[in-house]
Design an enzyme around this catalytic site. Structure first.
Site, PDB file in Angstrom:
ATOM      1  N   THR A 185       0.866  -1.184   0.000  1.00 16.68           N
ATOM      2  CA  THR A 185       0.000   0.000   0.000  1.00 16.68           C
ATOM      3  C   THR A 185       0.904   1.236   0.000  1.00 16.68           C
ATOM      4  O   THR A 185       2.065   1.151   0.411  1.00 16.68           O
ATOM      5  CB  THR A 185      -0.897   0.053   1.245  1.00 16.68           C
ATOM      6  N   GLU A 331      -5.844  -3.770  -0.344  1.00 16.82           N
ATOM      7  CA  GLU A 331      -6.129  -4.871   0.584  1.00 16.82           C
ATOM      8  C   GLU A 331      -7.272  -5.751   0.102  1.00 16.82           C
ATOM      9  O   GLU A 331      -7.542  -6.796   0.674  1.00 16.82           O
ATOM     10  CB  GLU A 331      -6.504  -4.292   1.968  1.00 16.82           C
ATOM     11  N   LYS A 440     -12.992  17.835  10.718  1.00 17.11           N
ATOM     12  CA  LYS A 440     -13.804  17.854  11.943  1.00 17.11           C
ATOM     13  C   LYS A 440     -13.961  19.294  12.402  1.00 17.11           C
ATOM     14  O   LYS A 440     -13.037  19.899  12.926  1.00 17.11           O
ATOM     15  CB  LYS A 440     -13.142  16.987  13.015  1.00 17.11           C
ATOM     16  N   TRP A 445     -18.770  16.520  11.153  1.00 14.30           N
ATOM     17  CA  TRP A 445     -17.887  16.144  10.059  1.00 14.30           C
ATOM     18  C   TRP A 445     -18.254  16.856   8.768  1.00 14.30           C
ATOM     19  O   TRP A 445     -19.428  16.951   8.409  1.00 14.30           O
ATOM     20  CB  TRP A 445     -17.961  14.629   9.816  1.00 14.30           C
TER      21      TRP A 445
HETATM   22  P1  ADP Z   1      -3.606   3.384  -1.616  1.00 12.24           P
HETATM   23  O1  ADP Z   1      -2.398   2.549  -1.810  1.00 12.24           O
HETATM   24  O2  ADP Z   1      -3.505   4.826  -1.982  1.00 12.24           O
HETATM   25  O3  ADP Z   1      -4.356   3.125  -0.340  1.00 12.24           O
HETATM   26  P2  ADP Z   1      -5.696   2.025  -2.852  1.00 12.24           P
HETATM   27  O4  ADP Z   1      -5.972   1.844  -4.280  1.00 12.24           O
HETATM   28  O5  ADP Z   1      -5.592   0.833  -2.012  1.00 12.24           O
HETATM   29  O6  ADP Z   1      -4.430   2.851  -2.804  1.00 12.24           O
HETATM   30  O7  ADP Z   1      -6.707   3.069  -2.245  1.00 12.24           O
HETATM   31  C1  ADP Z   1      -7.900   2.666  -1.759  1.00 12.24           C
HETATM   32  C2  ADP Z   1      -8.688   3.866  -1.349  1.00 12.24           C
HETATM   33  O8  ADP Z   1      -8.993   4.698  -2.459  1.00 12.24           O
HETATM   34  C3  ADP Z   1     -10.027   3.507  -0.778  1.00 12.24           C
HETATM   35  O9  ADP Z   1      -9.949   3.108   0.558  1.00 12.24           O
HETATM   36  C4  ADP Z   1     -10.798   4.810  -0.966  1.00 12.24           C
HETATM   37  O10 ADP Z   1     -10.515   5.746   0.042  1.00 12.24           O
HETATM   38  C5  ADP Z   1     -10.250   5.345  -2.256  1.00 12.24           C
HETATM   39  N1  ADP Z   1     -11.180   5.006  -3.324  1.00 12.24           N
HETATM   40  C6  ADP Z   1     -11.131   3.954  -4.147  1.00 12.24           C
HETATM   41  N2  ADP Z   1     -12.165   3.976  -5.001  1.00 12.24           N
HETATM   42  C7  ADP Z   1     -12.919   5.058  -4.689  1.00 12.24           C
HETATM   43  C8  ADP Z   1     -14.148   5.620  -5.187  1.00 12.24           C
HETATM   44  N3  ADP Z   1     -14.811   5.079  -6.196  1.00 12.24           N
HETATM   45  N4  ADP Z   1     -14.609   6.747  -4.592  1.00 12.24           N
HETATM   46  C9  ADP Z   1     -13.951   7.324  -3.578  1.00 12.24           C
HETATM   47  N5  ADP Z   1     -12.803   6.844  -3.069  1.00 12.24           N
HETATM   48  C10 ADP Z   1     -12.291   5.727  -3.610  1.00 12.24           C
END
Ligand code: ADP
Length: 545
Positions: A185, A331, A440, A445
């Site tokens: 990640t 994940e 916040k 929020w």
């Molecule tokens: P990173 O390595 O940056 O965490 P990921 O691809 O695992 O990369 O990121 C996942 C995150 O991206 C999600 O938990 C969410 O916050 C955001 N995300 C993914 N798809 C969407 C979506 N369609 N709308 C809003 N946020 C998204």
């Protein structure tokens, strides 16, 4: 009583064997560094994959060893995906856009034994090579006459490496829970964490990705994954493509280049494409300025970040392309939800339609989800209550690589995604924010995503980010960072007035900073943590108000 069916393990090699038997002439077209117009068939690809598997064996790679890749989307990376995993080793895709310290950490933590890299990433490895503890060889993904001059010891050439190998190779059979690939990640806080996929999770995910209400791809489709193969397996497209027999177009390093994307879509008759919102904005901008069209494209799938309305609108109105939103994370292999309307939604119109279309979508079979409050009580699916989004299923991780076992999931076995979301009566989830990005203000929020989406819909705005900055009275207040479109003059008052009537009055940002560009992660997301660092001590106006 047990059933009496064959105990065939779900192995990635089965996708390859299936595709080669059933779709030998189907094509893979790539923009490779040494050949911008490379084209061959599944049959050619899997023949070379067997040569590569023999080459890995000659290098001494054994089952369970980690093999790194630092590469864009092209046919050689495709071969690596299959040869490494199917021979029982672990394909560790490394994100070349990470900072050098992160690269060193990741490669050492994974204990990669060899690393395959595109010629353009050789200098990057030269810089950090003396700190890499486990790398025995660096193999450059090119042919002998394109090999870069380099100070690296043990540098090998990919084409030379596989040329001498036989194209006969017996794919081994092993437990379907054997690890197949890994991806770290981005590590926005602390060190990056490794997610270790297995053959079973990958096959089940590929099945789900291909479903009609998900990617909905078939042997008649031509897919263009614009999501990097170094990030979450290019959303599973590299497996779903051969499963369905779809033609695959791999754009190399040209992911953000509207001109190349348009050319590929037109010349290869692409029907479905996947990418993050930044990619679509780049493509739309190119289409606007060039007047070119993308008539073969039917659907695009956007994910990784919230989809600005302007993408869905322009794609539909100007190019007759339907935009599906998907949500997932590293994940989760990554697919969690997909936005495909259900019966009963055909009559939605105008704003209602757009609002429904921009939600993250409904749970894909295989991923169970729920939202909870701070005490882990489940919240209703009413589209209003929002809480911490949790998931579980066969392609969701159970632990991070080398983490203390049992420390990743919650006690009841669910994985907390770090996202805040609502789920409506129809089962459509909408991301309200990242837990860490939510602002916040006075105990309430504010969704940074809603404020960003509103800003980006302004005709003069190219990109926008909203972060919370310290406020003595309200704890935090929103600060808007805006990059105006080239040649456009945009004032603070103009953009702040734009919010009126579109969001609650107390959500309207307290101040606006105009920037030339915003920092992005390797996957095209805005680096909010970077912005928070830069604007840590930002003084808002009227602080006494
Ligand atoms: P990173 O390595 O940056 O965490 P990921 O691809 O695992 O990369 O990121 C996942 C995150 O991206 C999600 O938990 C969410 O916050 C955001 N995300 C993914 N798809 C969407 C979506 N369609 N709308 C809003 N946020 C998204």
């Amino acid at each position: 009583m047990l059933g009496l069916m064959m105990d065939t393990p779900l192995l990635i090699s089965s996708l390859m064997i299936h595709a080669e038997k059933n779709f030998p002439e189907q094509e893979i077209v790539s923009v490779a560094a040494d050949n911008p117009d490379h084209r061959y068939t599944f049959q050619d690809a899997f023949k070379r994959t067997r040569q590569l598997a023999n080459a890995l064996q000659s290098l001494g790679i054994q089952q369970g060893d980690r093999v790194g890749t630092l590469a864009w989307n092209d046919y050689r990376h495709f071969e690596l995906y299959y040869a490494i995993s199917c021979s029982g080793a672990i394909c560790h895709t490394v994100n070349p856009r990470l900072f050098p310290e992160q690269l060193i950490y990741i490669i050492n933590h994974a204990e990669d034994r060899v690393i395959f890299c595109d010629p353009m990433f050789v200098p990057l490895l030269e810089n950090i090579h003396d700190q890499l503890e486990s790398i025995e060889h660096v193999i450059v993904l090119t042919s002998e006459n394109h090999m870069p001059a380099s100070s690296l010891p043990n540098l090998l050439c990919y084409e030379t490496l596989i040329a001498g190998e036989s194209n006969e190779y017996e794919w081994p059979e092993f437990d379907e829970k054997t690890a197949s690939a890994m991806c770290y990640t981005s590590g926005t806080t602390g060190n990056p964490k490794g997610v270790l996929y297995d053959h079973r999770s990958t096959i089940l995910h590929a099945y789900a990705a291909a479903l009609p209400d998900v990617f909905g791809i078939s042997a008649s489709d031509c897919i263009l994954p614009i999501v990097p193969m170094f990030h979450v397996n290019a959303w599973g497209t590299i497996y779903a493509g051969p499963l369905c027999g779809s033609k695959i177009i791999l754009p190399g390093s040209k992911m953000g280049d509207g001109e190349t994307l348009q050319r590929l879509i037109e010349s290869e008759q692409v029907t479905v494409s996947q990418g993050v919102p930044t990619v679509w904005l780049a493509l739309l901008a190119y289409l606007e300025e060039s007047g070119k069209q993308i008539p073969s494209l039917k659907r695009v799938i956007t994910g990784g970040a919230a989809c600005p309305a302007v993408i869905a609108q322009e794609m539909q109105e100007k190019h007759d392309v339907y935009v599906h939103v998907a949500w997932g994370m590293t994940e989760m292999s990554p697919l969690g939800t997909f936005n495909q309307f259900k019966p009963g939604m055909e009559d939605l119109e105008g704003d209602e339609l757009l609002e429904a279309q921009l939600k993250a979508g409904r749970g894909v079979y295989g991923v169970e989800m729920k939202i909870t409050d701070d005490d882990n009580n489940e919240l209703p699916w009413d589209g209003v209550a929002f809480g911490s989004l949790k998931v579980r299923g066969p392609w969701v991780l159970s632990d991070y690589f080398k983490a203390e076992p049992g420390t990743t999931l919650e006690e009841d076995g669910w994985f907390e995604t770090g996202d805040v979301a609502t789920i409506d009566e129809r089962g459509f989830m909408a991301i309200t924010d990242r837990t860490k990005d939510v602002i916040k203000s006075g105990g309430e929020w504010i969704s940074s995503i809603d404020l960003e989406n509103t800003a980006i819909n302004h005709p003069k705005v190219a990109e926008a980010a909203v972060i919370g900055v310290n406020h003595p009275k309200w704890t935090e207040r929103p600060l808007l960072l805006v990059q105006a479109k080239e040649g456009e003059e945009l004032s603070k008052d103009e953009i702040l007035q734009w919010y009126e009537g579109k969001v609650a009055k107390w959500w309207i940002p307290d101040d606006v900073v105009f920037v030339d560009s915003l920092p992005h992660t390797a996957t095209g997301k805005i680096q909010k943590f970077e912005l928070r660092k830069i604007y840590k001590d930002y003084q808002l106006p009227d602080i006494d108000a």
